[in-house]
Design a protein around this motif. Structure first.
Motif, short mmCIF file in Angstrom:
data_model
loop_
_atom_site.label_atom_id
_atom_site.label_comp_id
_atom_site.label_asym_id
_atom_site.label_seq_id
_atom_site.Cartn_x
_atom_site.Cartn_y
_atom_site.Cartn_z
N THR A 18 24.62 -18.84 56.99
CA THR A 18 24.29 -18.10 55.84
C THR A 18 23.19 -17.14 55.62
O THR A 18 23.40 -15.73 55.65
CB THR A 18 24.25 -18.99 54.49
N MET A 19 22.21 -17.74 56.25
CA MET A 19 20.80 -16.81 56.23
C MET A 19 20.77 -15.87 57.24
O MET A 19 20.40 -14.83 57.03
CB MET A 19 19.65 -17.79 56.23
N GLY A 20 21.28 -16.18 58.43
CA GLY A 20 21.53 -15.36 59.49
C GLY A 20 22.47 -14.11 59.00
O GLY A 20 22.09 -12.95 59.39
N ARG A 21 23.62 -14.35 58.44
CA ARG A 21 24.25 -13.38 57.74
C ARG A 21 23.72 -12.35 56.96
O ARG A 21 23.87 -11.10 56.74
CB ARG A 21 25.80 -13.90 57.42
N PHE A 22 22.59 -12.92 56.40
CA PHE A 22 21.87 -12.08 55.14
C PHE A 22 20.75 -11.44 55.84
O PHE A 22 20.21 -10.81 55.10
CB PHE A 22 21.48 -13.00 54.25
N GLY A 23 20.75 -11.38 57.31
CA GLY A 23 19.75 -10.56 57.90
C GLY A 23 18.50 -11.33 58.36
O GLY A 23 17.33 -10.74 58.85
N PHE A 24 18.34 -12.81 57.98
CA PHE A 24 16.96 -13.50 58.15
C PHE A 24 16.92 -13.90 59.60
O PHE A 24 17.83 -14.25 60.24
CB PHE A 24 17.15 -14.76 57.34
N ARG A 25 15.72 -13.57 60.25
CA ARG A 25 15.58 -14.08 61.74
C ARG A 25 14.25 -14.67 61.63
O ARG A 25 13.67 -14.91 60.57
CB ARG A 25 15.32 -12.72 62.32
N ALA A 26 14.06 -15.51 62.97
CA ALA A 26 12.82 -16.40 62.74
C ALA A 26 11.49 -15.70 62.42
O ALA A 26 11.15 -14.71 62.82
CB ALA A 26 12.58 -16.94 64.22
N SER A 27 10.80 -16.13 61.38
CA SER A 27 9.88 -15.35 60.71
C SER A 27 9.07 -16.28 59.51
O SER A 27 9.87 -17.31 59.18
CB SER A 27 9.95 -14.24 60.16
N THR A 28 8.12 -15.86 58.86
CA THR A 28 7.68 -16.76 57.91
C THR A 28 8.55 -16.49 56.73
O THR A 28 8.90 -17.41 55.97
CB THR A 28 6.21 -16.13 57.42
N ASP A 29 9.17 -15.24 56.62
CA ASP A 29 10.03 -15.12 55.31
C ASP A 29 11.21 -16.08 55.62
O ASP A 29 11.85 -16.68 54.50
CB ASP A 29 10.74 -13.52 55.52
N PHE A 30 11.87 -16.37 56.85
CA PHE A 30 12.89 -17.32 56.89
C PHE A 30 12.41 -18.52 56.65
O PHE A 30 13.00 -19.36 55.87
CB PHE A 30 13.15 -17.21 58.27
N GLY A 31 11.34 -19.14 57.19
CA GLY A 31 10.88 -20.36 57.06
C GLY A 31 10.65 -20.75 55.50
O GLY A 31 10.95 -21.86 55.26
#
Length: 299
Positions: A155-168
């Motif tokens: 779900t987070m991938g579909r919303f555009g999140f990638r490995a980063s502080t924002d993702f974590g």
């Protein structure tokens, strides 16, 4: 400690003039753990878990910005503090602006960090939380251990999140919603500030009331949740403010670069004089009105 019969937890360290650190939605005071030691050598630092977050109570009730601001005031009063430099991140930025509006006599300085309430735009993952039945339909507000971890990642991938502080950090915040009371408090809070079109609460109409308050705006240029354009909008509306953009940071500049964040904050406090309490100032400002054409960024 207990306030109004509810548990209200906070972190504190240091001595000197008071700095209050307010976290964002679904987060907790843990978001400031890299910053607090860097400030505590110069200031008393208090970082509360806002009601409905972290280890604080999560009762049914009022999760509006005004209610949060009231509780921050009550915490300061209970701990024997009169005035503070107030720093707010994301939702905490909206609470900080509300605190300045409701209790100007308690504010020495204002620092907005990727703050809500300065424009309509907000990431779709938060807009989705106001869809009727979101607590059932959206996997990231019903995390239940390892069974839904894979679904959450997708779900987070579909919303555009990638490995980063924002993702974590967003991941950590969503996992905390496994607790039903936390999930309910989160949804109540979101619905108070966001609708399907984006942020529904605007602070822009009242920023002129802070015209003499030393103010700084901090943002990450790569913010994936609230666009960095809101930083410039805030600075345009508060031309007396200082603006700091962290080029390599996202929505959490205090986590992406805690050393620079603390340095910039300490320099701002050293370089500015706290606004003295003055009851007549608010009255005069209200009577004079804004010194620029009225505008609503949300229309």
């Amino acid at each position: 400690m207990e306030l109004h019969g509810q548990r209200y937890t906070y972190r504190t360290a240091g001595s000197g003039s008071l700095v209050i650190l307010l976290h964002g939605i679904a987060a907790s005071s843990a978001t400031w753990e890299e910053v607090i030691p860097r400030l505590a050598g110069h200031h008393t630092v208090i970082a509360p878990d806002l009601l409905g977050h972290g280890k604080s109570a999560k009762p049914p009730g009022d999760y509006s910005l005004g209610a949060y601001a009231n509780l921050v005031r009550d915490l300061l009063e209970a701990l024997g503090h009169d005035r503070c430099t107030i720093v707010g991140h994301s939702l905490g930025g909206g609470v900080a602006m509300q605190f300045v509006y409701q209790f100007p006599e308690r504010c020495e300085r204002l620092v907005l960090v990727a703050a809500g309430g300065l424009g309509r735009e907000v990431h779709p993952i938060l807009r989705a939380a106001v869809i009727p039945g979101a607590d059932v339909l959206l996997p990231w507000v019903r995390v239940a251990g390892t069974r839904t971890i894979g679904m959450l990642v997708k779900t987070m991938g579909r919303f555009g999140f990638r490995a980063s502080t924002d993702f974590g950090e967003t991941w950590r915040n969503f996992v905390a919603l496994e607790e039903p009371a936390a999930r309910k408090a989160f949804l109540q809070t979101v619905k108070g500030v966001i609708d399907l079109r984006g942020q529904r609460i605007s602070a822009t109409q009242r920023l002129y009331l802070a015209a003499e308050l030393p103010t700084m705006v901090i943002w990450g240029e790569r913010d994936s949740l609230i666009p960095v354009a809101h930083a410039q909008r805030a600075h345009d509306l508060m031309p007396w403010s200082r603006i700091e953009i962290f080029p390599a940071a996202g929505h959490y500049p205090h986590l992406d670069d805690p050393e620079r964040f603390a340095r910039v904050l300490l320099d701002f406090i050293r370089a500015t004089q706290p606004l003295p309490a003055n009851a007549a100032r608010l009255r005069n400002s209200l009577r004079a009105g804004p010194g620029m054409p009225k505008q609503d960024a949300f229309q």
